[in-house]
Design an enzyme around this catalytic site. Sequence first.
Site, PDB file in Angstrom:
ATOM      1  N   GLU A 178      10.159  -0.707  15.280  1.00  0.00           N
ATOM      2  CA  GLU A 178      11.296  -1.181  16.089  1.00  0.00           C
ATOM      3  C   GLU A 178      12.453  -0.185  16.107  1.00  0.00           C
ATOM      4  O   GLU A 178      13.393  -0.325  16.863  1.00  0.00           O
ATOM      5  CB  GLU A 178      11.817  -2.522  15.533  1.00  0.00           C
ATOM      6  N   LYS A 182      10.010 -15.619  -6.038  1.00  0.00           N
ATOM      7  CA  LYS A 182      11.095 -16.458  -6.548  1.00  0.00           C
ATOM      8  C   LYS A 182      10.608 -17.240  -7.762  1.00  0.00           C
ATOM      9  O   LYS A 182       9.811 -18.153  -7.642  1.00  0.00           O
ATOM     10  CB  LYS A 182      11.596 -17.410  -5.465  1.00  0.00           C
ATOM     11  N   TRP A 222      15.146 -14.049  -8.243  1.00  0.00           N
ATOM     12  CA  TRP A 222      14.257 -13.182  -7.480  1.00  0.00           C
ATOM     13  C   TRP A 222      13.657 -12.075  -8.333  1.00  0.00           C
ATOM     14  O   TRP A 222      14.337 -11.454  -9.142  1.00  0.00           O
ATOM     15  CB  TRP A 222      15.015 -12.532  -6.320  1.00  0.00           C
ATOM     16  N   THR A 275       3.884  -3.719  17.242  1.00  0.00           N
ATOM     17  CA  THR A 275       3.938  -3.829  15.779  1.00  0.00           C
ATOM     18  C   THR A 275       2.598  -4.399  15.320  1.00  0.00           C
ATOM     19  O   THR A 275       1.899  -5.044  16.107  1.00  0.00           O
ATOM     20  CB  THR A 275       5.060  -4.785  15.328  1.00  0.00           C
TER      21      THR A 275
HETATM   22  P1  ADP Z   1       6.573   2.380   9.721  1.00  0.00           P
HETATM   23  O1  ADP Z   1       5.439   2.127   8.789  1.00  0.00           O
HETATM   24  O2  ADP Z   1       6.336   3.427  10.708  1.00  0.00           O
HETATM   25  O3  ADP Z   1       7.856   2.614   8.976  1.00  0.00           O
HETATM   26  P2  ADP Z   1       6.217  -0.341  10.555  1.00  0.00           P
HETATM   27  O4  ADP Z   1       6.921  -0.993  11.660  1.00  0.00           O
HETATM   28  O5  ADP Z   1       4.740  -0.314  10.526  1.00  0.00           O
HETATM   29  O6  ADP Z   1       6.797   1.091  10.594  1.00  0.00           O
HETATM   30  O7  ADP Z   1       6.684  -0.936   9.186  1.00  0.00           O
HETATM   31  C1  ADP Z   1       8.032  -1.090   8.876  1.00  0.00           C
HETATM   32  C2  ADP Z   1       8.189  -1.673   7.498  1.00  0.00           C
HETATM   33  O8  ADP Z   1       7.578  -0.849   6.522  1.00  0.00           O
HETATM   34  C3  ADP Z   1       9.639  -1.749   7.056  1.00  0.00           C
HETATM   35  O9  ADP Z   1      10.296  -2.864   7.574  1.00  0.00           O
HETATM   36  C4  ADP Z   1       9.501  -1.791   5.557  1.00  0.00           C
HETATM   37  O10 ADP Z   1       9.203  -3.092   5.086  1.00  0.00           O
HETATM   38  C5  ADP Z   1       8.315  -0.924   5.307  1.00  0.00           C
HETATM   39  N1  ADP Z   1       8.752   0.422   4.934  1.00  0.00           N
HETATM   40  C6  ADP Z   1       8.880   1.508   5.721  1.00  0.00           C
HETATM   41  N2  ADP Z   1       9.274   2.567   5.002  1.00  0.00           N
HETATM   42  C7  ADP Z   1       9.410   2.155   3.723  1.00  0.00           C
HETATM   43  C8  ADP Z   1       9.791   2.766   2.496  1.00  0.00           C
HETATM   44  N3  ADP Z   1      10.094   4.059   2.418  1.00  0.00           N
HETATM   45  N4  ADP Z   1       9.823   2.001   1.387  1.00  0.00           N
HETATM   46  C9  ADP Z   1       9.511   0.698   1.428  1.00  0.00           C
HETATM   47  N5  ADP Z   1       9.130   0.058   2.539  1.00  0.00           N
HETATM   48  C10 ADP Z   1       9.081   0.768   3.675  1.00  0.00           C
END
Ligand code: ADP
Length: 545
Positions: free
Chosen positions: A330, A439, A444, A185
Amino acid sequence: MRGLMMDTPLLISSIIDHGATVYADREIVSQTVEGPIHRYTYAHARARSKQLANALASLGVHAGDRIATIAWNGHRHFEIYYAVSGMGAICHTLNPRLHPVQLDYIVNHAEDSYIFTDLTFVPLLEAIADKLTSVQGVVVMTDRANMPDTSLSNALCYEELIDNHSDEFAWPQFDENTASSLCYTSGTTGNPKGVLYSHRSTVLHSYGLALPDSMQLGEGHCVLPIVPMFHANAWGIPYAAPMTGVKLVMPGPRLDGASLTRLMTDEDVTMTAGVPSVFLGLLNHLEETNTRVPSLERVVIGGAAASQSMITAFEQKLGVEVRHAWGMTEMSPLGTVSVLKPDMRDAPEADRYEVQGKQGRPVFGVEMKIVDDDAKLLPHDGKAFGDLSVRGPWVCSGYYRMDHSPAHDADGWFATGDVATIDESWYMQITDRKKDLIKSGGEWISSVELENLASGHPEIAQAAVIAVPHEKWDERPLLIAVPKENASPTKETIQEYLAGLVPKWWVPDDVVFVDSLPLGATGKVLKTKLREQYASPHSGTPPKE
Ligand code: ADP
């Protein structure tokens, strides 16, 4: 009583075997780093993967060894995916956009024995070479004619390495739970963490990706993954492609709007997938040049929230369907996809776009729930928001070489760190990353929603919202916006615009206009950087009353 069905292990090698036989002539087209377009078939790709597997065996690579790649999306990277996992070793993708300090940490932590690199990243490896403790050699993914002069001590040439090896290689059969690949990650807080995929999780994830209300892959499609193979395995597309027979088009290092448009047009691409920031570049280019990609039917946008303005630009101006998707490294990474239910297709436009703006419904294989601070389940009413947890066969059960993961609980749920709502029809909507929520006065504010609305303003190209400390309210939102070309919006016009869309106390106290937003290693806006710059006590932007 046990069923009487064959216990055939789900192995990655079986995917390329399927592609190379059933879809033998289907093409993989790559924009190479060297310049020319490379074109071959799944059958040829498998033959070269087997040559590489033989070559790796001759270098002394064994099952379980970690073999790293630092490379763009291209045919050689594809071959490495299959050769390494197919022989039972572990394909470890390195993200070249990470800070060099994180890169050497990751290579040493994984104890990679070889690194395959594109020409682009040779200087990057040269700079950290003396810190890499486990690496025995670097394979430069090119031919002899393009081999660079390098200070790397044990640099091999990819084409020479595989040249003298046979394309006969019997893929070993083993337990499907064996580790197949590794991806760290991006580690915005603390050290990066390793997610170790298995053959089983990868094959099941590929089925999930191919489903009709997921990415809907099949022989009739031509897919260009813009999302890099070093970012959550290009969302699994390189695995699902030979499984389903899609024609695969790899953009290499050329991810700008003009290059993508040319490649998609030349190759009749029907679907592409990536994060919003690259689509911004593509949309700008299409608008400026007044062009479209006639073959393009669908884009999958994920990794960060797709704004309403981006969804409408694709659908209304270009006639391209948007599938908004959510996931995480993950989760291999597929979690949810937003596709309209049949009874929603004739709904008023505004209602349809609202649903498409949500991150979508879980794909079979992903269970999800939202809970409050006491771990109590929250209702699915589209309003109650809480911590989003997931579980399923392609969700990680822990991190590589980490004894304890605070994100995993005793019942096998993984806390995503995202805050979300779920509605009656199971459409999930991310309201924020937990650490990005604002916050204010005990209530929120969703930074994602404010960003989405602000980027709907006709003079705003891109927007980010962060919390700044405030004496009275604890935190207040600050909007940092990139104006569209030739536009000069003012703080007041933007505040007025937002005041018409959100409760008064949500309206950012200040708006800062910038030329660009800082992007992290996976192409997403780096809020940590923005917070350092604008929200720290020393940032020079004092919180306002
Ligand atoms: P990836 O970017 O491949 O989805 P990462 O592990 O780099 O994987 O990032 C994951 C995080 O990215 C998620 O936990 C979320 O916060 C954010 N994320 C992924 N897809 C979206 C989406 N469509 N809208 C908002 N946030 C997103």
